[in-house]
Scaffold this motif. Sequence first.
Motif, PDB file in Angstrom:
ATOM      1  N   PRO A 132     -13.925  21.406  18.556  1.00  0.00           N
ATOM      2  CA  PRO A 132     -14.663  21.352  17.289  1.00  0.00           C
ATOM      3  C   PRO A 132     -14.210  20.207  16.382  1.00  0.00           C
ATOM      4  CG  PRO A 132     -14.022  23.601  17.789  1.00  0.00           C
ATOM      5  CD  PRO A 132     -13.323  22.735  18.775  1.00  0.00           C
ATOM      6  N   MET A 133     -12.901  19.950  16.345  1.00  0.00           N
ATOM      7  CA  MET A 133     -12.427  18.880  15.475  1.00  0.00           C
ATOM      8  C   MET A 133     -12.807  17.505  16.018  1.00  0.00           C
ATOM      9  SD  MET A 133     -11.424  20.547  12.981  1.00  0.00           S
ATOM     10  CE  MET A 133     -11.047  19.093  12.007  1.00  0.00           C
ATOM     11  N   GLN A 134     -12.947  17.400  17.331  1.00  0.00           N
ATOM     12  CA  GLN A 134     -13.449  16.166  17.933  1.00  0.00           C
ATOM     13  C   GLN A 134     -14.873  15.893  17.442  1.00  0.00           C
ATOM     14  OE1 GLN A 134     -11.802  14.224  20.334  1.00  0.00           O
ATOM     15  NE2 GLN A 134     -13.475  12.859  20.962  1.00  0.00           N
ATOM     16  N   ALA A 135     -15.702  16.925  17.417  1.00  0.00           N
ATOM     17  CA  ALA A 135     -17.078  16.772  16.946  1.00  0.00           C
ATOM     18  C   ALA A 135     -17.111  16.391  15.470  1.00  0.00           C
ATOM     19  CB  ALA A 135     -17.859  18.065  17.180  1.00  0.00           C
ATOM     20  N   VAL A 136     -16.247  17.011  14.691  1.00  0.00           N
ATOM     21  CA  VAL A 136     -16.167  16.688  13.264  1.00  0.00           C
ATOM     22  C   VAL A 136     -15.774  15.229  13.077  1.00  0.00           C
ATOM     23  CG1 VAL A 136     -14.846  17.102  11.146  1.00  0.00           C
ATOM     24  CG2 VAL A 136     -15.698  19.040  12.479  1.00  0.00           C
ATOM     25  N   MET A 137     -14.726  14.797  13.748  1.00  0.00           N
ATOM     26  CA  MET A 137     -14.220  13.444  13.549  1.00  0.00           C
ATOM     27  C   MET A 137     -15.173  12.384  14.093  1.00  0.00           C
ATOM     28  SD  MET A 137     -11.637  13.914  11.730  1.00  0.00           S
ATOM     29  CE  MET A 137     -10.570  15.300  11.310  1.00  0.00           C
ATOM     30  N   ILE A 148      -9.536  14.804   4.618  1.00  0.00           N
ATOM     31  CA  ILE A 148      -8.314  15.364   4.041  1.00  0.00           C
ATOM     32  C   ILE A 148      -8.108  16.750   4.631  1.00  0.00           C
ATOM     33  CG2 ILE A 148      -7.107  16.067   1.935  1.00  0.00           C
ATOM     34  CD1 ILE A 148      -7.616  13.059   2.121  1.00  0.00           C
ATOM     35  N   ASP A 149      -7.023  16.925   5.359  1.00  0.00           N
ATOM     36  CA  ASP A 149      -6.715  18.219   5.957  1.00  0.00           C
ATOM     37  C   ASP A 149      -6.074  19.105   4.889  1.00  0.00           C
ATOM     38  OD1 ASP A 149      -6.029  20.365   7.526  1.00  0.00           O
ATOM     39  OD2 ASP A 149      -4.937  19.206   9.031  1.00  0.00           O
ATOM     40  N   SER A 150      -6.766  20.175   4.530  1.00  0.00           N
ATOM     41  CA  SER A 150      -6.214  21.094   3.529  1.00  0.00           C
ATOM     42  C   SER A 150      -5.008  21.857   4.049  1.00  0.00           C
ATOM     43  CB  SER A 150      -7.296  22.087   3.070  1.00  0.00           C
ATOM     44  OG  SER A 150      -8.375  21.415   2.462  1.00  0.00           O
ATOM     45  N   ARG A 151      -4.762  21.773   5.347  1.00  0.00           N
ATOM     46  CA  ARG A 151      -3.592  22.381   5.996  1.00  0.00           C
ATOM     47  C   ARG A 151      -3.521  23.881   5.729  1.00  0.00           C
ATOM     48  NH1 ARG A 151      -1.198  19.756  10.102  1.00  0.00           N
ATOM     49  NH2 ARG A 151       0.715  20.887   9.662  1.00  0.00           N
ATOM     50  N   GLU A 159      -5.312  15.759  12.151  1.00  0.00           N
ATOM     51  CA  GLU A 159      -4.775  14.406  12.042  1.00  0.00           C
ATOM     52  C   GLU A 159      -4.689  13.715  13.402  1.00  0.00           C
ATOM     53  OE1 GLU A 159      -1.278  14.113   9.368  1.00  0.00           O
ATOM     54  OE2 GLU A 159      -1.900  16.104   8.715  1.00  0.00           O
ATOM     55  N   GLN A 160      -4.303  14.469  14.438  1.00  0.00           N
ATOM     56  CA  GLN A 160      -4.211  13.877  15.765  1.00  0.00           C
ATOM     57  C   GLN A 160      -5.584  13.432  16.274  1.00  0.00           C
ATOM     58  OE1 GLN A 160      -2.671  16.600  14.626  1.00  0.00           O
ATOM     59  NE2 GLN A 160      -0.923  17.191  15.907  1.00  0.00           N
ATOM     60  N   ILE A 161      -6.594  14.284  16.091  1.00  0.00           N
ATOM     61  CA  ILE A 161      -7.935  13.936  16.550  1.00  0.00           C
ATOM     62  C   ILE A 161      -8.481  12.764  15.739  1.00  0.00           C
ATOM     63  CG2 ILE A 161     -10.287  14.768  16.907  1.00  0.00           C
ATOM     64  CD1 ILE A 161      -8.259  16.133  18.708  1.00  0.00           C
ATOM     65  N   ALA A 162      -8.234  12.765  14.442  1.00  0.00           N
ATOM     66  CA  ALA A 162      -8.675  11.642  13.606  1.00  0.00           C
ATOM     67  C   ALA A 162      -8.045  10.341  14.084  1.00  0.00           C
ATOM     68  CB  ALA A 162      -8.317  11.906  12.143  1.00  0.00           C
ATOM     69  N   GLY A 163      -6.764  10.402  14.443  1.00  0.00           N
ATOM     70  CA  GLY A 163      -6.074   9.205  14.917  1.00  0.00           C
ATOM     71  C   GLY A 163      -6.704   8.629  16.176  1.00  0.00           C
ATOM     72  N   LYS A 164      -7.164   9.480  17.065  1.00  0.00           N
ATOM     73  CA  LYS A 164      -7.801   9.018  18.304  1.00  0.00           C
ATOM     74  C   LYS A 164      -9.099   8.263  18.029  1.00  0.00           C
ATOM     75  CE  LYS A 164      -6.095  12.840  21.186  1.00  0.00           C
ATOM     76  NZ  LYS A 164      -6.511  14.011  22.014  1.00  0.00           N
ATOM     77  N   LEU A 165      -9.782   8.647  16.955  1.00  0.00           N
ATOM     78  CA  LEU A 165     -11.108   8.096  16.688  1.00  0.00           C
ATOM     79  C   LEU A 165     -11.125   7.083  15.545  1.00  0.00           C
ATOM     80  CD1 LEU A 165     -13.056  11.437  17.124  1.00  0.00           C
ATOM     81  CD2 LEU A 165     -13.112   9.475  18.650  1.00  0.00           C
ATOM     82  N   LEU A 236      -4.971   7.356  -0.469  1.00  0.00           N
ATOM     83  CA  LEU A 236      -3.792   7.836   0.247  1.00  0.00           C
ATOM     84  C   LEU A 236      -4.110   8.191   1.698  1.00  0.00           C
ATOM     85  CD1 LEU A 236      -2.062  10.009  -2.508  1.00  0.00           C
ATOM     86  CD2 LEU A 236      -1.967   7.535  -2.098  1.00  0.00           C
ATOM     87  N   THR A 237      -5.265   7.740   2.177  1.00  0.00           N
ATOM     88  CA  THR A 237      -5.620   7.962   3.574  1.00  0.00           C
ATOM     89  C   THR A 237      -5.340   6.705   4.389  1.00  0.00           C
ATOM     90  OG1 THR A 237      -7.922   7.235   3.266  1.00  0.00           O
ATOM     91  CG2 THR A 237      -7.439   9.581   2.945  1.00  0.00           C
ATOM     92  N   LYS A 238      -5.160   6.909   5.672  1.00  0.00           N
ATOM     93  CA  LYS A 238      -4.995   5.772   6.573  1.00  0.00           C
ATOM     94  C   LYS A 238      -5.291   6.223   7.991  1.00  0.00           C
ATOM     95  CE  LYS A 238      -0.041   6.273   7.547  1.00  0.00           C
ATOM     96  NZ  LYS A 238       1.278   5.608   7.506  1.00  0.00           N
ATOM     97  N   VAL A 239      -5.477   5.266   8.884  1.00  0.00           N
ATOM     98  CA  VAL A 239      -5.621   5.578  10.302  1.00  0.00           C
ATOM     99  C   VAL A 239      -4.224   5.827  10.863  1.00  0.00           C
ATOM    100  CG1 VAL A 239      -6.384   4.753  12.549  1.00  0.00           C
ATOM    101  CG2 VAL A 239      -7.715   4.195  10.502  1.00  0.00           C
ATOM    102  N   THR A 240      -4.052   6.949  11.516  1.00  0.00           N
ATOM    103  CA  THR A 240      -2.731   7.345  12.011  1.00  0.00           C
ATOM    104  C   THR A 240      -2.625   7.088  13.513  1.00  0.00           C
ATOM    105  OG1 THR A 240      -3.223   9.595  12.731  1.00  0.00           O
ATOM    106  CG2 THR A 240      -2.887   9.245  10.380  1.00  0.00           C
TER     107      THR A 240
END
Length: 253
Positions: A132-137, A148-151, A159-165, A236-240
């Motif tokens: 699901p997070m892959q689809a979101v990202m 922004i991950d509300s954690r 964050e890991q999936i966002a970094g891949k994309l 305060l965001t960046k590609v991780t």
Amino acid sequence: MLRFLTTLGLLVFLMSPGPAYADKVAIVIDDIGNNRSDLNATLLPGNISFAVLPYTPYARAFALRAHHQKKQVLLHMPMEAIENDRPGPGVVTADMSSAQIKLQLVNALDSIPYVAGVNNHMGSKLTQLPMPMQAVMETLAARKLFFIDSRTSEFSVAEQIAGKLGVKVSRRHVFLDNEVDEHYLKQQFEQLLRLAKRHGQAIGIGHPYPETLSFLQQQLPELEKQGIELVFVSELTKVTNQNGYLFPVTSAK
């Protein structure tokens, strides 16, 4: 001669740099849109970001007002939680296909004007699941939006999936108002500032409670005196990398 010195002094003043900020804080106000009183939140001073729930009565009106007030607008996307079965209209759930998740997210994004990024409303279950997070990202990457991950879960893979994309991402570090008495608000706000001074930046999430808005109305103008700059959360965001980043968060919601 006096006129020359006066002019020279004015030029020096105009060319002098502004306040030197070493540390940055961003504040996101979540859960916007259900109540007419939420519109008052746009009166908060400075660079505040607001996360607006889709399909709520005042979502569109708030986004328009916030944009007019030069604030930042996020989509506060409902996502499936572990223990709460009422995240709100437009919720993304774990039993949806990738195509269904993307359509749900696109429709929510299109329902609110001036959206610059997304954060999750609830989502303690969904943010743990890679598909699901892959689809979101993938959707956010296509639209060049940040997340922004509300954690709401310590096991989030956002964050890991966002970094891949290549999606710009960050996370919440402090919830400001799980309780709304002044002592608790002050305690959490001070924790936010300590984290910012220790790590150079920190993100706090609050809600449009009257107590929270009143507290922030008083405290935000004082940040400059402490050498802290209030910035939009996008700054305060960046590609991780694919392992995530940043520093631990405090009490989960």
